[in-house]
Design an enzyme around this catalytic site. Sequence first.
Site, PDB file in Angstrom:
ATOM      1  N   ASP A   1       0.794  -1.251   0.000  1.00  0.00           N
ATOM      2  CA  ASP A   1       0.000   0.000   0.000  1.00  0.00           C
ATOM      3  C   ASP A   1       0.825   1.299   0.000  1.00  0.00           C
ATOM      4  O   ASP A   1       0.512   2.224   0.763  1.00  0.00           O
ATOM      5  CB  ASP A   1      -0.957  -0.002   1.198  1.00  0.00           C
ATOM      6  CG  ASP A   1      -1.970  -1.138   1.162  1.00  0.00           C
ATOM      7  OD1 ASP A   1      -1.890  -1.977   0.250  1.00  0.00           O
ATOM      8  OD2 ASP A   1      -2.835  -1.199   2.058  1.00  0.00           O
TER       9      ASP A   1
ATOM     10  N   LYS B   1      -7.018  -5.017  -2.985  1.00  0.00           N
ATOM     11  CA  LYS B   1      -7.762  -5.567  -1.845  1.00  0.00           C
ATOM     12  C   LYS B   1      -8.706  -4.526  -1.277  1.00  0.00           C
ATOM     13  O   LYS B   1      -8.470  -3.327  -1.404  1.00  0.00           O
ATOM     14  CB  LYS B   1      -6.781  -6.051  -0.774  1.00  0.00           C
ATOM     15  CG  LYS B   1      -5.892  -4.936  -0.260  1.00  0.00           C
ATOM     16  CD  LYS B   1      -4.841  -5.468   0.689  1.00  0.00           C
ATOM     17  CE  LYS B   1      -3.986  -4.351   1.223  1.00  0.00           C
ATOM     18  NZ  LYS B   1      -4.739  -3.308   1.943  1.00  0.00           N
TER      19      LYS B   1
ATOM     20  N   CYS C   1      -1.890  -2.898   7.551  1.00  0.00           N
ATOM     21  CA  CYS C   1      -1.795  -3.773   6.375  1.00  0.00           C
ATOM     22  C   CYS C   1      -0.492  -4.556   6.307  1.00  0.00           C
ATOM     23  O   CYS C   1      -0.491  -5.701   5.849  1.00  0.00           O
ATOM     24  CB  CYS C   1      -2.060  -2.970   5.116  1.00  0.00           C
ATOM     25  SG  CYS C   1      -3.794  -2.441   5.037  1.00  0.00           S
TER      26      CYS C   1
HETATM   27  C1  VGL Z   1      -4.650   0.567   5.715  1.00  0.00           C
HETATM   28  C2  VGL Z   1      -6.238   1.410   7.122  1.00  0.00           C
HETATM   29  C3  VGL Z   1      -7.208   1.278   6.142  1.00  0.00           C
HETATM   30  C4  VGL Z   1      -3.213   0.192   5.501  1.00  0.00           C
HETATM   31  C5  VGL Z   1      -5.603   0.412   4.723  1.00  0.00           C
HETATM   32  O1  VGL Z   1      -2.766   0.139   4.333  1.00  0.00           O
HETATM   33  O2  VGL Z   1      -2.505  -0.046   6.515  1.00  0.00           O
HETATM   34  N1  VGL Z   1      -4.980   1.050   6.910  1.00  0.00           N
HETATM   35  N2  VGL Z   1      -6.878   0.788   4.946  1.00  0.00           N
END
Ligand code: VGL
Length: 204
Positions: A10, A108, A153
């Site tokens: 991410d 995702k 994540c």
């Molecule tokens: C994430 C919160 C919501 C992350 C993704 O990538 O850690 N955290 N969505």
Amino acid sequence: MNPACLIVVDVQNDFCEGGALAVPRGDEVVPLVNRLAARFDNVVLTQDWHPRAHASFASSHPGKRPFETIELAYGTQVLWPDHCVQGTSGAAFHPDLDATRAQLVIRKGYHRDIDSYSGFLEADRKTATGLAGYLGERKLKKLYVCGLATDFCVAWTALDGARAGFEVWVIEDASRAIDLEGSLARAWSELSAAGVKRTALTSL
Ligand code: VGL
Ligand code: ZN
């Protein structure tokens, strides 16, 4: 051939400076991730990829604010600001991330009613992304996980990797945390209990 896979979690605009859910000093991972990616023969990226009005957004629940929690069908869900909406610039990878060596992007969180911190299994703990199958077919047994955010994540991806039988390391200096009410310390203790190892770019 290096039988290990680098999993870059991410590294998207919304988790970087100025983004909707900016992780403190999130941008700092970009040059480290680029250096790491150059050293691995196998690189997978994950990309948080939510539809509008996703169940993890506080804005989808009248009266709720970001960082509060709610009970969903699969359990307790932290509510976030709207982030990584499919097709928006916030959902795009950081412009300086060198994705040229990535062979696979796992998206995702694209089911409206299910969040997915993990790159392997969504929050209902049933819906698989296919990543374990991909790694299995490629015979990749060692996973090095880094990116954003360490305590969500990155941690969930590493934990699910360990549960699926992979040998897993988290590259600490190539990751940054949100650290919501002790979530970072909790993540490290769960990671070590699951046998996930902690390493740094400098010691690889
Ligand atoms: C994430 C919160 C919501 C992350 C993704 O990538 O850690 N955290 N969505
Ligand atoms: Zn998300």
